[in-house]
Design a protein around this motif. Sequence first.
Motif, short mmCIF file in Angstrom:
data_model
loop_
_atom_site.label_atom_id
_atom_site.label_comp_id
_atom_site.label_asym_id
_atom_site.label_seq_id
_atom_site.Cartn_x
_atom_site.Cartn_y
_atom_site.Cartn_z
N ALA A 89 37.48 31.06 31.57
CA ALA A 89 37.01 30.91 32.96
C ALA A 89 35.97 31.96 33.30
CB ALA A 89 38.21 31.00 33.91
N ARG A 96 31.96 31.55 34.31
CA ARG A 96 31.36 32.17 35.51
C ARG A 96 30.18 33.06 35.14
NH1 ARG A 96 36.85 33.54 36.63
NH2 ARG A 96 36.36 35.73 36.14
N ASP A 156 41.26 33.43 37.48
CA ASP A 156 40.69 32.11 37.73
C ASP A 156 41.37 31.51 38.96
OD1 ASP A 156 39.59 29.61 37.75
OD2 ASP A 156 40.53 28.92 35.89
N PRO A 157 40.72 31.51 40.12
CA PRO A 157 41.35 30.97 41.33
C PRO A 157 41.64 29.48 41.24
CG PRO A 157 39.02 31.39 41.69
CD PRO A 157 39.35 31.97 40.36
N HIS A 158 41.03 28.80 40.29
CA HIS A 158 41.23 27.36 40.13
C HIS A 158 42.23 27.03 39.03
CE1 HIS A 158 37.82 27.04 42.79
NE2 HIS A 158 37.04 27.67 41.92
N HIS A 159 42.93 28.05 38.54
CA HIS A 159 43.91 27.81 37.48
C HIS A 159 44.98 26.85 37.98
CE1 HIS A 159 46.10 28.78 33.82
NE2 HIS A 159 47.20 28.92 34.55
N ASP A 160 45.33 25.85 37.15
CA ASP A 160 46.24 24.80 37.62
C ASP A 160 47.71 25.09 37.32
OD1 ASP A 160 46.26 24.51 34.92
OD2 ASP A 160 45.53 22.44 34.87
N ALA A 210 47.32 32.93 37.63
CA ALA A 210 45.91 32.83 38.00
C ALA A 210 45.15 34.11 37.67
CB ALA A 210 45.78 32.54 39.50
#
Length: 593
Positions: free
Chosen positions: A160, A164, A177-181, A187
């Motif tokens: 990630a 970026r 990673d703020p979008h980690h699922d 995160a």
Amino acid sequence: MIVVSGDGLVGRDADADGIEEAFRHTRLVTLTGPPGAGKTALARVVAARRGARVVDADAGPAALAEIGSSGAEFLVVDGCDRALELLVPYVGVMLQRRPGLSVLATCRQSLALPGERVVALGELAPGHRAELLRRLGVTAPAEILGRADGLPLTLVLLAAALKRGETEGPLLDLLWDPHHDGPPRHAAMRTAIGWSHEHCTPGERLVWARLSVFDGGFDLEAAQAVCGGGDVTHAVAALVDKSLVMRSETSEGVRFRLPATVRAFGAEWLVRAGEREATEHRHFRHFRRLARRAEAEWQGGQLRWYRRMRLERGNLIKALDSRLADPSGADDAQDLAGTLWFLWACCGLQREGAAQLARVRRAGGSPGPERDKALWTAAWLHAALGEPDAAEEALYACTNQGPPRLTQVSAWVAAQRGAFPEALRLIRDAREGHRRDADLFPGFLPSYPIIATTLLRMGDLARAVTVLREGRELCATTGEIWTRSHLDHLLALAALLRGDVQAALEPARDALTVARQFGDVPASAAGVELVGVLTGNGVLLASADRAWAGMDGLRSPVLAGVRDRAPAVAAAPGLDLDDAVDLALTADEPTEA
């Protein structure tokens, strides 16, 4: 958290098989590992294979109800460490009440229940790390990949960061990673590790922080010396149990290591505690003591100390780094760098040793015996690297020009320049000094290869063989194996130059065997090349050429001359050096003398 291929995970097939094997012997298996090792992901793969339910420990009391109400024969209880005191007794009771129930638990530590088997996840192998990053659509620069560890979450968050465009800064600052699922705690690597930090005792946190100064692992003796403040055995054991410190068995005993991210987290806390300087001083003092002990015992325990000090290579460089970073540490650095002459010169680290000694010299340092010793070591290494100008410059910088060891390096340099009579005169003077000083090694014994090589280059085979046999006999008497291996190599060259190919093969292989034991890449390359010439094996010759690439100056002129005069052989693909050594030690012997 880890990319799934079919029903498996990158690099975790063997771990999945280990879980299944463990269930053949017990009904409770706990999957442990450091933060980010992928315990949840692997447990869910196992659950999917068995069609089993996954109970999330984050649910707290609701998790107990789910375990109790389930009629399934196989359950996965994920994240037991987040409700350890609540879940462990309950799981134990359920296993007693329901003989048909099997449980796979994930936890950062053992549940310590009867009959439990633990499967510990470690870091991914280098090939699997590259595969995971490839599936994530990135290629990591070698420098940043070298700073990271092989924990799957580290690699996912690193991917990630690379997407970026972030590659600079402290390691933990990159791994988010703020979008980690996955779960929120995954995160950011700092958050994942921070949870474990919160569940350590104050004493364990302090030991963790102090252990962060180690680079490349440590043993319990080193941990005790560096951490200080009483017995740290229990704290280290607790950190191992919590999967924050990795334990392994080696030929040199039990070793411990922190994954890079766990180490980075501890290093931050060491700075916050204001303890970095004091801890690094203890680290340096411990490894200087170890280096001095190894130097003193090198003659009688070369292979033992080789194995030990190669294990400590990272710590030795770290010790040098810490003193070089301190304006008042130059004297300490030159002391350690010179004391490690045996590691640089005898263990295939000539190039690295020369680079480290150059750093030390640039830092300055007080004139005196320690500085002269570091300069002598540098001169020896430059001579071994085929750099006579640099060797002479280091010799001339010594305050005291009298020691026989300096004269011996001067003899080597003279031989490299083709001044053979001068080389023999200097080596004679050096040997007289070695006898006077009772300096057997690294003084008197290493003089034999210098004399023999000089005589071989002069074409005086008879005298060279006499010197080689005398030196080899003395090595056998004193138990010296490093010098003996170089004499064996030269004996093989002399036999070949006499035309006795059959007589050359045995000493050539003896020398190559010892070169491998010392991890000496140049000596191994020379041995592979020589056996290739003796057997006419094109694969060995191509492998030697491949190994020599990037090792300018380390190939002896005698060997180069032998190769130039050898009959041509058919071109062949080369092997990696380790495989080439295997082949050289088993290749068919020549059929003609």
